[in-house]
Design a protein around this motif. Structure first.
Motif, short mmCIF file in Angstrom:
data_model
loop_
_atom_site.label_atom_id
_atom_site.label_comp_id
_atom_site.label_asym_id
_atom_site.label_seq_id
_atom_site.Cartn_x
_atom_site.Cartn_y
_atom_site.Cartn_z
N UNK A 26 1.07 -0.97 -0.18
CA UNK A 26 -0.11 0.13 -0.25
C UNK A 26 0.67 1.18 0.04
N UNK A 27 1.73 1.86 0.61
CA UNK A 27 2.83 2.10 0.71
C UNK A 27 3.70 2.36 -0.31
N UNK A 28 4.00 1.58 -1.20
CA UNK A 28 4.28 1.70 -2.59
C UNK A 28 3.40 1.69 -3.66
N UNK A 29 1.87 1.55 -3.69
CA UNK A 29 0.88 2.16 -4.34
C UNK A 29 0.96 3.28 -4.44
N UNK A 30 1.25 3.86 -2.82
CA UNK A 30 0.23 5.55 -2.94
C UNK A 30 1.84 5.89 -3.48
N UNK A 31 2.50 5.56 -3.48
CA UNK A 31 3.94 6.71 -3.68
C UNK A 31 4.04 6.99 -5.45
N UNK A 32 3.71 5.66 -5.96
CA UNK A 32 3.83 5.21 -7.62
C UNK A 32 2.21 6.28 -7.75
N UNK A 33 1.37 6.09 -7.16
CA UNK A 33 -0.36 7.15 -8.05
C UNK A 33 0.21 8.20 -7.28
N UNK A 34 0.89 9.02 -6.16
CA UNK A 34 1.51 10.43 -6.01
C UNK A 34 2.21 11.12 -7.32
N UNK A 35 3.35 9.98 -7.20
CA UNK A 35 4.28 10.78 -8.52
C UNK A 35 3.46 10.79 -9.92
N UNK A 36 2.70 9.75 -10.10
CA UNK A 36 2.10 9.95 -11.63
C UNK A 36 1.04 10.45 -12.14
N UNK A 37 0.28 11.13 -10.49
CA UNK A 37 -0.23 12.37 -10.25
C UNK A 37 -0.16 13.39 -10.33
N UNK A 38 0.99 13.77 -9.59
CA UNK A 38 2.00 14.91 -9.85
C UNK A 38 2.40 15.04 -11.34
N UNK A 39 3.21 14.17 -11.72
CA UNK A 39 3.76 13.93 -13.20
C UNK A 39 2.49 14.46 -14.12
N UNK A 40 1.15 13.98 -13.92
CA UNK A 40 0.57 14.43 -14.84
C UNK A 40 0.36 15.36 -14.95
N UNK A 41 0.13 15.75 -13.43
CA UNK A 41 -0.32 17.47 -13.92
C UNK A 41 0.32 18.73 -14.44
N UNK A 42 1.72 18.01 -14.04
CA UNK A 42 2.74 19.05 -14.86
C UNK A 42 2.34 18.59 -15.96
#
Length: 194
Positions: A26-42
């Motif tokens: 869950x921690x790993x998935x949260x990190x990946x999803x958060x990183x993906x969403x930030x990259x998508x916004x940028x």
């Protein structure tokens, strides 16, 4: 990693229950999803910027801040979003790290033996060194207005994108006794040759 150290040092009997395989995933998935969403916004923000003229990025890495410098329009809204998102992520992770280490230090100070304190602190020292390297250079380059150039952006970007990840295994392996013995042997040979 700081939460892992917190649980291992402050709640050692509950470690296997708290840091279960499911929780780590869950921690790993949260990190990946958060990183993906930030990259998508940028990425979506950069896609909306008008670019004209020079199209060469004056850096080693193609980061959002470097792309903002190439935009024809004034990217104030993009800078605000960048600062808000990176600042909030940096602040949230910093607070988790500080909270974890405050509790760890509290436990370390309660340990009666010096050897016990040294052992516990050595489990955290590698992580603290890596944090200082990564956050220090990352904050110095990303948490400032893009209009301000301090002249150290290229070396700092090179350090936190190449050298810090490259040094991670070395720093963490220095806790291993076999690695320490091999390093001492190499250093001793070097000194005897000189």
């Amino acid at each position: 990693m700081s939460y892992d150290r917190y649980v291992a040092i402050c709640l050692p009997l509950n470690y296997s229950v708290i840091m279960s395989g499911r929780f780590c995933i869950l921690l790993l998935a949260f990190s990946w999803v958060a990183g993906f969403l930030m990259s998508l916004v940028f990425t979506l923000q950069v896609a909306q910027l008008p670019f004209c003229g020079d199209n060469e990025i004056d850096n080693f890495v193609c980061e959002f801040t470097n792309l903002l410098k190439l935009a024809c329009a004034h990217p104030l809204a993009n800078q605000i979003v960048l600062f808000a998102m990176t600042g909030s992520v940096a602040l949230a992770t910093f607070l988790v790290i500080i909270t974890s280490y405050v509790h760890i230090i509290r436990v370390i100070l309660k340990i009666p033996s010096t050897e016990g304190r040294r052992k516990v602190f050595s489990t955290c020292s590698a992580h603290l060194v890596v944090l200082a390297m990564f956050y220090g250079t990352g904050a110095a380059t990303n948490l400032k207005p893009s209009s301000i150039s301090l002249g150290h952006e290229k070396p700092a970007a090179l350090f936190y994108t190449v050298f810090a990840p490259m040094l991670n295994p070395i720093i963490y392996s220095l806790r291993n006794e076999e690695v320490k013995k091999a390093a001492r042997k190499v250093m001793h040979r070097r000194q005897s040759v000189l």
